[in-house]
Design an enzyme around this catalytic site. Structure first.
Site, PDB file in Angstrom:
ATOM      1  N   GLN A   1      72.726  28.420  15.152  1.00  0.00           N
ATOM      2  CA  GLN A   1      72.390  27.887  14.071  1.00  0.00           C
ATOM      3  C   GLN A   1      73.318  28.431  12.921  1.00  0.00           C
ATOM      4  OE1 GLN A   1      68.314  27.969  12.900  1.00  0.00           O
ATOM      5  NE2 GLN A   1      67.627  27.334  15.127  1.00  0.00           N
TER       6      GLN A   1
ATOM      7  N   GLU B   1      67.128  26.093  10.494  1.00  0.00           N
ATOM      8  CA  GLU B   1      65.895  26.103  10.768  1.00  0.00           C
ATOM      9  C   GLU B   1      64.876  27.069  10.171  1.00  0.00           C
ATOM     10  OE1 GLU B   1      64.951  26.446  14.949  1.00  0.00           O
ATOM     11  OE2 GLU B   1      62.787  25.963  14.732  1.00  0.00           O
TER      12      GLU B   1
ATOM     13  N   ASN C   1      61.590  16.876  18.507  1.00  0.00           N
ATOM     14  CA  ASN C   1      62.477  18.114  18.858  1.00  0.00           C
ATOM     15  C   ASN C   1      62.035  18.603  20.274  1.00  0.00           C
ATOM     16  OD1 ASN C   1      64.852  20.137  18.593  1.00  0.00           O
ATOM     17  ND2 ASN C   1      62.762  21.571  18.779  1.00  0.00           N
ATOM     18  N   GLU C   2      62.686  18.783  21.265  1.00  0.00           N
ATOM     19  CA  GLU C   2      62.400  19.643  22.357  1.00  0.00           C
ATOM     20  C   GLU C   2      61.004  19.015  23.046  1.00  0.00           C
ATOM     21  OE1 GLU C   2      63.445  23.668  22.719  1.00  0.00           O
ATOM     22  OE2 GLU C   2      65.414  23.155  22.671  1.00  0.00           O
TER      23      GLU C   2
ATOM     24  N   GLU D   1      71.674  20.859  19.381  1.00  0.00           N
ATOM     25  CA  GLU D   1      71.842  22.154  19.581  1.00  0.00           C
ATOM     26  C   GLU D   1      72.644  22.768  20.563  1.00  0.00           C
ATOM     27  OE1 GLU D   1      67.880  24.205  19.725  1.00  0.00           O
ATOM     28  OE2 GLU D   1      67.196  22.591  18.264  1.00  0.00           O
TER      29      GLU D   1
ATOM     30  N   TYR E   1      72.299  25.536  25.527  1.00  0.00           N
ATOM     31  CA  TYR E   1      72.541  26.592  25.170  1.00  0.00           C
ATOM     32  C   TYR E   1      73.352  27.510  26.406  1.00  0.00           C
ATOM     33  CZ  TYR E   1      69.917  26.462  21.135  1.00  0.00           C
ATOM     34  OH  TYR E   1      69.110  26.132  19.773  1.00  0.00           O
TER      35      TYR E   1
HETATM   36  O1  AHR Z   1      67.428  27.299  17.837  1.00  0.00           O
HETATM   37  C1  AHR Z   1      66.411  27.841  18.128  1.00  0.00           C
HETATM   38  C2  AHR Z   1      65.468  27.171  18.988  1.00  0.00           C
HETATM   39  O2  AHR Z   1      66.000  26.904  20.443  1.00  0.00           O
HETATM   40  C3  AHR Z   1      64.962  25.857  18.504  1.00  0.00           C
HETATM   41  O3  AHR Z   1      64.145  25.885  17.264  1.00  0.00           O
HETATM   42  C4  AHR Z   1      64.562  24.931  19.680  1.00  0.00           C
HETATM   43  O4  AHR Z   1      64.679  23.645  19.539  1.00  0.00           O
HETATM   44  C5  AHR Z   1      65.579  25.666  20.846  1.00  0.00           C
HETATM   45  O5  AHR Z   1      64.494  25.773  21.845  1.00  0.00           O
END
Ligand code: AHR
Length: 531
Positions: free
Chosen positions: A379, A52, A204-205, A329, A275
């Site tokens: 990432q 990103e 995204n999100e 992610e 996450y």
């Molecule tokens: O990976 C960092 C961020 O985490 C991304 O930009 C977003 O999609 C997520 O909240």
């Protein structure tokens, strides 16, 4: 999952051989594999990537510029390309993340590129010039994908764009040369041949940085964005899915989205973000104790339940499960404060603990291969859960990189079902006593080659393991590799790049079984030929 295959613990018989401790106890384990009925193909795309426009990910991590003294190919860091090839990186997601819903693709093409606002600008340290220079756009991204041999996965802007802008980008990428003016423009910018981008993320999100929408609002936009999609190549369209690491797993998003898609074409992919989010805790990335080790792993394996819960929910609307997960992610996300340099926001040291977490995650993905079309680590470089850290001419592979290398053999192979033991390892985590599967495992077969990966999360006990082949199958030419270190906090740095790396490991063939001892805090790979 095939119940005839299982990973069985034999606790009592081996009590004497295993070191007990304050934190844990583990027993011998037997993994029984039935090779005759392999399961789903493990999509190679499960081992995918994400980069990103954020901190030091693109600029420095990937893009050093054509005039840089750092070894590069057309401005792209050569070492990054070489190492991504080495692990067979199957895909790359780009340009975000949150950045995607503020990105306008035309800013990143042609000779004269504007400086524009970057979503992450407000999080950058004071005094940092955080504007987006747009030096890395779609042509540079496609060049990177070609160099690596990775499939592009492009996240389109829904939050601050229009369906027309999306469709024009798709046409710019995919219209055959000599057809649309957009194809001529692409050719004039250096790429006559279409890019043939197949994987498109529709936002995204969208529940957060992508537009703070309700699921029904997003479902409406999803349909608008995709109804007139210019399908030069058969697309794989990915809808925004839940924030899987929310306390409630965010099931409401999935229910709301699919309820509002009733009667319409379902997406091919449904994004899940998961996450292992330590930001609300005091747990540090580089320095931690045993309870904090286990806390991270326990939170990491919650992913399996999250996937199963959302799968069940989707099944209420789509019993045939046409839509598959795209876990675009995932990773361990520590609180700020340990960045490689302050402006490389979200970057963090990656230790053996994160490598173990990577093994646990991949085993979950492999065991649920029938549900997952793709996954992308967040990432790949200079960020959360990175495989590489790069700063100017310095570059290092993190311990997580080597887990990608070890699991590579599963890519495109057929899953052999394996079941984890339920409550093997009694640990003390931040909330007190807890149970963690004593071992994690997954297996696959490609023609006559069997691959088994095993992770031992224990800080105290090595575990003797027998991998028994059912129905009289025989193994030959067994090889093992193990990634471990005596220090649970071990990491690779620019000055000590080879501190944590895999080494060959003995595996014995005993009749129709493979035998090895998994060291404490280790990830193992076993491969053999089936005779
Ligand atoms: O990976 C960092 C961020 O985490 C991304 O930009 C977003 O999609 C997520 O909240």
């Amino acid at each position: 999952m095939n119940r005839r295959t299982f990973l069985k613990t034999t606790t009592a018989a081996t009590l004497g051989t295993i070191a007990a401790s304050n934190f844990s106890f583990a027993a011998d384990a037997e993994i029984e594999l039935t090779l005759g009925e392999p399961g789903a193909v493990i999509s190679p795309h499960i081992y995918g990537h994400f980069i990103e426009h954020l901190g030091g990910v693109i600029y420095d991590g990937v893009w050093v510029g054509r005039n840089s003294k750092i070894s590069n190919i057309d401005g792209i860091r050569k070492q990054f390309v070489d190492d991504m090839k080495r692990i067979g990186a199957p895909n790359l997601r780009w340009p975000g993340g949150c950045f995607a819903d503020g990105y306008h693709w035309r800013d990143g093409i042609g000779k004269s590129r504007p400086r524009t606002y970057n979503f992450w600008q407000s999080r950058m340290p004071k005094g940092t010039d955080a504007t987006e220079p747009n030096q890395f756009g779609i042509h540079e991204f496609m060049n990177l994908c070609r160099l690596i041999g990775a499939e592009p996965y492009v996240a389109a802007n829904v939050g601050s764009s229009t369906p027309q802008e999306f469709h024009d980008w798709v046409s710019y990428c995919n219209a055959p040369a000599g057809t649309l003016s957009l194809a001529d423009e692409r050719a004039a910018n250096g790429d006559k041949q279409p890019f043939n981008v197949r994987y498109w993320g529709v936002g995204n999100e969208s529940w957060g940085c992508g537009g703070t929408m309700r699921p029904q609002e997003y479902a409406t936009l999803y349909r608008k964005w995709t109804t007139q999609f210019p399908a030069y190549v058969q697309p794989f369209l990915v809808a925004t899915g839940p924030r899987g690491h929310s306390a409630d797993g965010d099931i409401g998003w999935t229910t709301g989205f699919f309820e509002n898609m009733r009667g319409y074409q379902p997406p091919d992919g449904f994004s899940v973000h998961y996450y292992t989010d330590l930001r609300p805790t005091q747990i540090k990335a580089a320095d931690f104790n045993a309870a904090e080790w286990y806390e991270v792993l326990l939170r990491g394996i919650r992913l399996e339940k999250v996937l199963q819960d959302h799968w069940n929910e989707i099944g209420k609307f789509d019993p045939a499960h046409r839509t598959k997960f795209v876990v675009d992610e995932w990773g361990v996300w520590y609180k700020p404060g340990e960045e490689l340099q302050p402006s490389y926001i979200l970057s963090e040291p990656i230790t053996l603990r994160d490598a173990i977490h990577t093994g646990l995650t991949f085993d979950i993905f492999n065991r649920h291969a029938e549900k997952i079309a793709m996954a992308n680590v967040a990432q790949t470089v200079n960020c959360i859960h990175s495989l590489f850290l790069a700063q100017g001419d310095k570059f290092v592979r993190t311990p997580a990189y080597y887990v990608f290398e070890m699991y590579r053999a599963h890519m495109g192979a057929k899953q052999v079902p394996v079941e984890n033991p339920a409550k093997d390892l009694k640990v003390t985590a931040l909330g007190g006593p807890a149970a963690l599967p004593g071992l994690s495992a997954s297996a696959s077969i490609r023609e006559s080659k069997l691959t088994v990966t095993i992770t031992n999360p224990s800080l105290d006990a090595s575990v003797p393991v027998r991998v028994r082949l059912a129905n009289g199958a025989n193994a030959r030419e067994a090889k093992g590799v193990v990634l471990t270190h005596q220090d649970m906090r071990a990491t690779n740095t620019f000055t000590k790049p080879d501190e944590v790396k895999p080494t060959p490991y003995p595996v014995k063939i005993e009749g129709n079984a493979l035998a090895l001892t998994m060291p404490k805090q280790s990830v193992g790979l076993i491969q053999c030929e089936i005779g």
